[in-house]
Design a protein around this motif. Sequence first.
Motif, PDB file in Angstrom:
ATOM      1  N   VAL A 107       3.515  33.109  10.365  1.00  0.00           N
ATOM      2  CA  VAL A 107       3.230  34.343   9.633  1.00  0.00           C
ATOM      3  C   VAL A 107       3.410  34.092   8.144  1.00  0.00           C
ATOM      4  CG1 VAL A 107       3.908  36.743   9.260  1.00  0.00           C
ATOM      5  CG2 VAL A 107       3.990  35.763  11.564  1.00  0.00           C
ATOM      6  N   LEU A 108       2.416  34.498   7.361  1.00  0.00           N
ATOM      7  CA  LEU A 108       2.475  34.347   5.910  1.00  0.00           C
ATOM      8  C   LEU A 108       2.538  35.724   5.249  1.00  0.00           C
ATOM      9  CD1 LEU A 108      -0.113  31.540   5.033  1.00  0.00           C
ATOM     10  CD2 LEU A 108       2.322  31.519   4.520  1.00  0.00           C
ATOM     11  N   PRO A 109       3.548  35.982   4.418  1.00  0.00           N
ATOM     12  CA  PRO A 109       3.547  37.212   3.607  1.00  0.00           C
ATOM     13  C   PRO A 109       2.606  37.025   2.420  1.00  0.00           C
ATOM     14  CG  PRO A 109       5.516  35.936   3.156  1.00  0.00           C
ATOM     15  CD  PRO A 109       4.770  35.195   4.239  1.00  0.00           C
ATOM     16  N   MET A 110       1.806  38.048   2.117  1.00  0.00           N
ATOM     17  CA  MET A 110       0.824  37.941   1.053  1.00  0.00           C
ATOM     18  C   MET A 110       0.779  39.229   0.238  1.00  0.00           C
ATOM     19  SD  MET A 110      -2.305  36.167   3.235  1.00  0.00           S
ATOM     20  CE  MET A 110      -3.066  35.357   1.823  1.00  0.00           C
ATOM     21  N   VAL A 111       0.449  39.084  -1.036  1.00  0.00           N
ATOM     22  CA  VAL A 111       0.189  40.235  -1.891  1.00  0.00           C
ATOM     23  C   VAL A 111      -1.237  40.707  -1.638  1.00  0.00           C
ATOM     24  CG1 VAL A 111       0.008  41.045  -4.266  1.00  0.00           C
ATOM     25  CG2 VAL A 111       1.835  39.467  -3.625  1.00  0.00           C
ATOM     26  N   TYR A 112      -1.425  42.019  -1.583  1.00  0.00           N
ATOM     27  CA  TYR A 112      -2.745  42.599  -1.292  1.00  0.00           C
ATOM     28  C   TYR A 112      -3.204  43.483  -2.447  1.00  0.00           C
ATOM     29  CZ  TYR A 112      -6.038  46.018   0.671  1.00  0.00           C
ATOM     30  OH  TYR A 112      -7.127  46.836   0.894  1.00  0.00           O
ATOM     31  N   GLU A 148     -10.740  24.665   2.108  1.00  0.00           N
ATOM     32  CA  GLU A 148     -11.451  25.750   1.440  1.00  0.00           C
ATOM     33  C   GLU A 148     -12.576  26.189   2.371  1.00  0.00           C
ATOM     34  OE1 GLU A 148     -13.012  26.956  -2.975  1.00  0.00           O
ATOM     35  OE2 GLU A 148     -13.307  24.888  -2.332  1.00  0.00           O
ATOM     36  N   ILE A 149     -12.602  27.487   2.649  1.00  0.00           N
ATOM     37  CA  ILE A 149     -13.573  28.055   3.580  1.00  0.00           C
ATOM     38  C   ILE A 149     -14.284  29.178   2.838  1.00  0.00           C
ATOM     39  CG2 ILE A 149     -13.873  29.073   5.874  1.00  0.00           C
ATOM     40  CD1 ILE A 149     -11.031  28.039   6.514  1.00  0.00           C
ATOM     41  N   LYS A 150     -15.570  29.055   2.607  1.00  0.00           N
ATOM     42  CA  LYS A 150     -16.249  30.055   1.780  1.00  0.00           C
ATOM     43  C   LYS A 150     -17.712  30.189   2.172  1.00  0.00           C
ATOM     44  CE  LYS A 150     -16.969  26.644  -1.929  1.00  0.00           C
ATOM     45  NZ  LYS A 150     -16.705  26.327  -3.346  1.00  0.00           N
ATOM     46  N   GLY A 151     -18.237  31.395   1.946  1.00  0.00           N
ATOM     47  CA  GLY A 151     -19.627  31.639   2.266  1.00  0.00           C
ATOM     48  C   GLY A 151     -19.991  33.110   2.142  1.00  0.00           C
ATOM     49  N   THR A 208      -0.762  34.246  -1.712  1.00  0.00           N
ATOM     50  CA  THR A 208       0.656  33.911  -1.661  1.00  0.00           C
ATOM     51  C   THR A 208       0.849  32.460  -2.085  1.00  0.00           C
ATOM     52  OG1 THR A 208       2.646  33.958  -0.276  1.00  0.00           O
ATOM     53  CG2 THR A 208       0.655  33.112   0.736  1.00  0.00           C
ATOM     54  N   SER A 209       2.021  32.168  -2.586  1.00  0.00           N
ATOM     55  CA  SER A 209       2.402  30.803  -2.933  1.00  0.00           C
ATOM     56  C   SER A 209       3.914  30.714  -2.777  1.00  0.00           C
ATOM     57  CB  SER A 209       1.992  30.454  -4.365  1.00  0.00           C
ATOM     58  OG  SER A 209       2.359  29.128  -4.687  1.00  0.00           O
ATOM     59  N   TYR A 210       4.349  29.933  -1.784  1.00  0.00           N
ATOM     60  CA  TYR A 210       5.781  29.889  -1.492  1.00  0.00           C
ATOM     61  C   TYR A 210       6.143  28.605  -0.763  1.00  0.00           C
ATOM     62  CZ  TYR A 210      10.282  31.029   0.640  1.00  0.00           C
ATOM     63  OH  TYR A 210      11.584  31.003   1.047  1.00  0.00           O
ATOM     64  N   ASN A 211       7.184  27.946  -1.221  1.00  0.00           N
ATOM     65  CA  ASN A 211       7.761  26.788  -0.536  1.00  0.00           C
ATOM     66  C   ASN A 211       6.725  25.703  -0.238  1.00  0.00           C
ATOM     67  OD1 ASN A 211       9.973  25.431   0.523  1.00  0.00           O
ATOM     68  ND2 ASN A 211       9.668  26.225   2.591  1.00  0.00           N
ATOM     69  N   GLY A 212       5.829  25.463  -1.188  1.00  0.00           N
ATOM     70  CA  GLY A 212       4.820  24.430  -1.012  1.00  0.00           C
ATOM     71  C   GLY A 212       3.543  24.888  -0.357  1.00  0.00           C
ATOM     72  N   ASP A 213       3.535  26.109   0.192  1.00  0.00           N
ATOM     73  CA  ASP A 213       2.328  26.643   0.814  1.00  0.00           C
ATOM     74  C   ASP A 213       1.604  27.555  -0.174  1.00  0.00           C
ATOM     75  OD1 ASP A 213       3.034  25.357   3.119  1.00  0.00           O
ATOM     76  OD2 ASP A 213       3.850  27.125   4.115  1.00  0.00           O
ATOM     77  N   ARG A 214       0.281  27.460  -0.184  1.00  0.00           N
ATOM     78  CA  ARG A 214      -0.536  28.321  -1.051  1.00  0.00           C
ATOM     79  C   ARG A 214      -1.733  28.803  -0.242  1.00  0.00           C
ATOM     80  NH1 ARG A 214      -4.979  27.662  -4.250  1.00  0.00           N
ATOM     81  NH2 ARG A 214      -5.031  25.448  -3.678  1.00  0.00           N
ATOM     82  N   HIS A 215      -1.944  30.099  -0.265  1.00  0.00           N
ATOM     83  CA  HIS A 215      -3.005  30.683   0.550  1.00  0.00           C
ATOM     84  C   HIS A 215      -3.644  31.836  -0.214  1.00  0.00           C
ATOM     85  CE1 HIS A 215      -5.415  31.749   3.832  1.00  0.00           C
ATOM     86  NE2 HIS A 215      -4.543  32.349   4.627  1.00  0.00           N
ATOM     87  N   THR A 216      -4.968  31.818  -0.366  1.00  0.00           N
ATOM     88  CA  THR A 216      -5.688  32.925  -0.986  1.00  0.00           C
ATOM     89  C   THR A 216      -6.876  33.293  -0.112  1.00  0.00           C
ATOM     90  OG1 THR A 216      -7.104  31.449  -2.304  1.00  0.00           O
ATOM     91  CG2 THR A 216      -5.055  32.189  -3.318  1.00  0.00           C
ATOM     92  N   ASP A 217      -7.246  34.556  -0.181  1.00  0.00           N
ATOM     93  CA  ASP A 217      -8.400  35.070   0.575  1.00  0.00           C
ATOM     94  C   ASP A 217      -9.048  36.147  -0.280  1.00  0.00           C
ATOM     95  OD1 ASP A 217     -10.260  35.882   2.394  1.00  0.00           O
ATOM     96  OD2 ASP A 217      -8.850  36.209   4.039  1.00  0.00           O
ATOM     97  N   ALA A 267     -22.489  43.698   1.181  1.00  0.00           N
ATOM     98  CA  ALA A 267     -22.907  42.295   1.093  1.00  0.00           C
ATOM     99  C   ALA A 267     -22.122  41.641  -0.026  1.00  0.00           C
ATOM    100  CB  ALA A 267     -24.406  42.187   0.830  1.00  0.00           C
ATOM    101  N   GLY A 268     -21.696  40.392   0.224  1.00  0.00           N
ATOM    102  CA  GLY A 268     -20.924  39.721  -0.808  1.00  0.00           C
ATOM    103  C   GLY A 268     -20.574  38.298  -0.436  1.00  0.00           C
ATOM    104  N   TYR A 269     -19.457  37.832  -0.964  1.00  0.00           N
ATOM    105  CA  TYR A 269     -19.050  36.433  -0.804  1.00  0.00           C
ATOM    106  C   TYR A 269     -17.537  36.405  -0.579  1.00  0.00           C
ATOM    107  CZ  TYR A 269     -19.481  31.385  -1.595  1.00  0.00           C
ATOM    108  OH  TYR A 269     -19.500  30.018  -1.443  1.00  0.00           O
ATOM    109  N   ARG A 270     -17.120  35.632   0.432  1.00  0.00           N
ATOM    110  CA  ARG A 270     -15.700  35.511   0.747  1.00  0.00           C
ATOM    111  C   ARG A 270     -15.266  34.057   0.624  1.00  0.00           C
ATOM    112  NH1 ARG A 270     -12.804  36.999   6.592  1.00  0.00           N
ATOM    113  NH2 ARG A 270     -10.674  36.393   6.001  1.00  0.00           N
TER     114      ARG A 270
END
Length: 260
Positions: free
Chosen positions: A174-179, A248-251, A200-209, A228-231
Amino acid sequence: MKKITLAICAALASASASADTILGFDATLGAWKPAYSGTIGVDNFNVDEFALAEDNVTFIQAALEHPIPLIPNILVAHSKIETNGATTLDENVTFGDETFVAGSELSANMTLSHTDATLYYEILDNWVNLDLGLTARMYDGDFQGDGVIGLACIPESAPCPSVQQTETIELSGVLPMVYGVARFDLPFTGWSIIAQGNGTSYNGDRHTDLTAKIRWDFVPALDFAIEAGYRSMTLDVKELDALQSDLEIKGPYLGLNLHL
């Protein structure tokens, strides 16, 4: 008495209109078509080698906003991310506790499905809308590698056995994230511009969406809209469960929205 009755009716009508404005439900069902890049595993194996399938990802989210002060609104979202690919290894690669040797035919199945539970507050609610909160992102995924390599035979004409290897690396943390989400309504047009993100960025982990999209209310009377857009999603994790990745996952993204 007649004036008092009219005043009460007017007050009730005003309260009802206010409740309709404050209490709301918003749901989106969409399809996201991402491409995958980056590395995975302790050896930073380039996922481009797998030529991972760029299949559609099903995405759904639903939010409920209410008029109760101090209690946050709630949003729940789910993305079902599954892909697979294969390659012939040019060098030894280690995934988990298994080392796949050079020359192996290695197939990969990767699942990064996740569910978000978000509590947020509506900061602005006008032609400019701003929501801020916190998300708990729960992953239910894994990376599975299946390798096959043929053994050398003497004489060469003899039937050659093969060695099969399998390794599965779980991803269930589980990752806590700012929304945050910002929506800009273009008055009298039915069009909106929306930017939505978690990070989020914590303890060496970095995750953005992050998602950037436009919305068109094509049936205003029924509260239906097209998006319609881009994620773009990044997953740089070293401490979350057993999976190590820098992906990196994008489209592009397309969805149908209902707002009540």
